[in-house]
Design a protein around this motif. Structure first.
Motif, PDB file in Angstrom:
ATOM      1  N   SER A  69      35.419  41.537  39.625  1.00 43.17           N
ATOM      2  CA  SER A  69      36.401  41.154  40.634  1.00 43.17           C
ATOM      3  C   SER A  69      37.613  42.073  40.649  1.00 43.17           C
ATOM      4  CB  SER A  69      36.859  39.718  40.395  1.00 43.17           C
ATOM      5  OG  SER A  69      37.598  39.624  39.190  1.00 43.17           O
ATOM      6  N   THR A  73      40.202  42.691  43.826  1.00 47.49           N
ATOM      7  CA  THR A  73      41.605  42.302  43.653  1.00 47.49           C
ATOM      8  C   THR A  73      42.523  43.479  43.963  1.00 47.49           C
ATOM      9  OG1 THR A  73      40.970  40.727  41.941  1.00 47.49           O
ATOM     10  CG2 THR A  73      43.276  41.366  42.018  1.00 47.49           C
ATOM     11  N   ALA A 111      47.821  39.206  42.974  1.00 48.42           N
ATOM     12  CA  ALA A 111      46.845  39.737  42.025  1.00 48.42           C
ATOM     13  C   ALA A 111      46.877  38.971  40.702  1.00 48.42           C
ATOM     14  CB  ALA A 111      47.094  41.221  41.789  1.00 48.42           C
ATOM     15  N   LEU A 114      45.320  35.515  41.369  1.00 48.93           N
ATOM     16  CA  LEU A 114      43.879  35.644  41.538  1.00 48.93           C
ATOM     17  C   LEU A 114      43.201  35.958  40.208  1.00 48.93           C
ATOM     18  CD1 LEU A 114      41.597  35.559  43.595  1.00 48.93           C
ATOM     19  CD2 LEU A 114      41.963  37.989  43.994  1.00 48.93           C
TER      20      LEU A 114
END
Length: 126
Positions: A69, A73, A111, A114
């Motif tokens: 991810s 991101t 960020a 997340l």
């Protein structure tokens, strides 16, 4: 004359370094502006992003985990900064510099949130 075993082992272990040096020598000959300090600093500045990404990813891989991810991101953070720079000055009247700083701050917060969410999901549902 056959290549000695020691030289062959060295070449096998250091093939990437040898290829990098060969590529740099070729580029310095083919493109005169390649070896200039301005170009070297530009290359280092562009590669610094990958270094910042690679260090934490190395820790994740060492801990026997894979997190794909990170790319999405970083892409999301870049989009947030770009959209902030494009639309904030038009809609709020702030300067472009202020809009970029605001976009960077918002991108960092998004960020981190997340990354925290992904880390929570990975640790609790693995």
């Amino acid at each position: 004359m056959p290549v000695s075993r020691k030289a062959a082992d060295f070449a096998t272990r250091h093939i990437l370094e040898i290829m990098l040096v060969a590529l740099c020598v070729y580029m310095a000959i083919a493109v005169p502006s390649f070896g200039t300090s301005r170009n070297i600093f530009a290359i280092m500045r562009n590669m610094s992003v990958y270094g910042v990404i690679a260090c934490p990813m190395m820790m994740v891989i060492i801990m026997r985990d894979i997190d794909l991810s990170i790319g999405s991101t970083i892409a999301l953070a870049g989009v947030i900064v770009a959209l902030s720079a494009k639309y904030s000055p038009e809609r709020t009247g702030m300067s472009i510099g202020s809009a970029i700083v605001l976009g960077i701050l918002i991108a960092l917060v998004v960020a981190v949130l997340l990354g925290t969410f992904v880390g929570f999901v990975i640790t609790h549902y693995k």
